[in-house]
Design a protein around this motif. Structure first.
Motif, mmCIF file in Angstrom:
data_model
loop_
_atom_site.group_PDB
_atom_site.id
_atom_site.type_symbol
_atom_site.label_atom_id
_atom_site.label_comp_id
_atom_site.label_asym_id
_atom_site.label_seq_id
_atom_site.Cartn_x
_atom_site.Cartn_y
_atom_site.Cartn_z
ATOM 1 N N GLU A 186 38.198 26.656 37.828
ATOM 2 C CA GLU A 186 38.524 28.098 37.966
ATOM 3 C C GLU A 186 37.408 28.957 37.643
ATOM 4 O O GLU A 186 37.128 29.974 38.411
ATOM 5 N N ALA A 187 36.399 28.683 36.996
ATOM 6 C CA ALA A 187 35.358 29.289 36.682
ATOM 7 C C ALA A 187 34.361 29.475 38.053
ATOM 8 O O ALA A 187 34.115 30.524 38.617
ATOM 9 N N LEU A 188 34.393 28.362 38.647
ATOM 10 C CA LEU A 188 33.801 28.283 40.144
ATOM 11 C C LEU A 188 34.522 29.124 41.031
ATOM 12 O O LEU A 188 34.105 29.967 41.677
ATOM 13 N N ARG A 189 35.771 29.445 40.889
ATOM 14 C CA ARG A 189 36.656 30.315 41.963
ATOM 15 C C ARG A 189 36.332 31.704 41.517
ATOM 16 O O ARG A 189 35.920 32.431 42.452
ATOM 17 N N ILE A 190 35.901 32.096 40.210
ATOM 18 C CA ILE A 190 35.642 33.491 40.045
ATOM 19 C C ILE A 190 34.192 33.678 40.616
ATOM 20 O O ILE A 190 33.777 34.493 40.980
ATOM 21 N N ALA A 191 33.204 32.636 40.376
ATOM 22 C CA ALA A 191 31.778 32.614 40.755
ATOM 23 C C ALA A 191 31.858 32.860 42.389
ATOM 24 O O ALA A 191 31.088 33.466 43.216
#
Length: 185
Positions: free
Chosen positions: A156-161
């Motif tokens: 999910e953090a990667l999706r934001i990134a």
């Protein structure tokens, strides 16, 4: 019978390859986010440091201009990296508060241990963004598309990134600003 357009497939493959390389760098950067969180946990170092973030973004914009990368694109992309990392840090800090047995055993030094690694990844990300920008321009001319299918805390953090690499870098683009709360993961 219609023959496939080999140039179209090559351009779409180029976009996929560049996105994959950029994704791998974002994963590396987020993995270092665990070390950043550990360094800040229980210290006086805040998760949010707007002055430092602005210095990083100004540096990214300057370096982008040097390599011919759209500075608006790179600024938005790295703003997303920063936001993703802060989400990760807040979630880890909350987890460690609730589960002391999971707290990191050592606190890395941000200046000597972690930030030099982040700087190297930043440089590589800028070059990958430039390559992706070029590949996307070629693919856009041939109607190429991107795709993504990730889930979980780091995902999910990667999706934001990575969310901002999909947007066109035009002056009218805006950030959606939506972030899911740690407890929703």
């Amino acid at each position: 019978m219609e023959r496939p357009d080999l140039n179209s497939r090559a351009s779409a493959d180029d976009v996929d390859e560049q996105e994959s390389l950029l994704r791998a760098l974002a994963v590396q950067r987020l993995a270092l986010g665990d070390d950043v969180a550990a360094a800040k946990y229980g210290s006086t170092i805040p998760i949010n440091d707007e002055a430092r973030e602005e210095r990083l973004l100004a540096d990214v914009v300057a370096r982008s201009r040097e390599i011919g990368l759209d500075p608006l694109l790179s600024r938005r992309f790295f703003r997303a990296q920063i936001e993703a990392n802060k989400v990760l840090q807040r979630c880890l800090h909350a987890l460690w508060m609730d589960h002391p047995e999971l707290r990191p055993r050592c606190r890395p030094n941000l200046d000597s241990d972690v930030r030099p690694q982040l700087d190297m990844i930043t440089e590589q990300m800028l070059l990958r963004l430039k390559a992706l920008e070029c590949a996307r321009k070629a693919a856009d001319r041939l109607d190429g598309t991107l795709h993504e299918s990730l889930h979980g805390l780091h995902e999910e953090a990667l999706r934001i990134a990575l969310g901002r690499i999909r947007e066109r870098a035009d002056a009218n683009a805006t950030s959606d600003g939506s972030h899911r709360d740690c407890h929703e993961w």
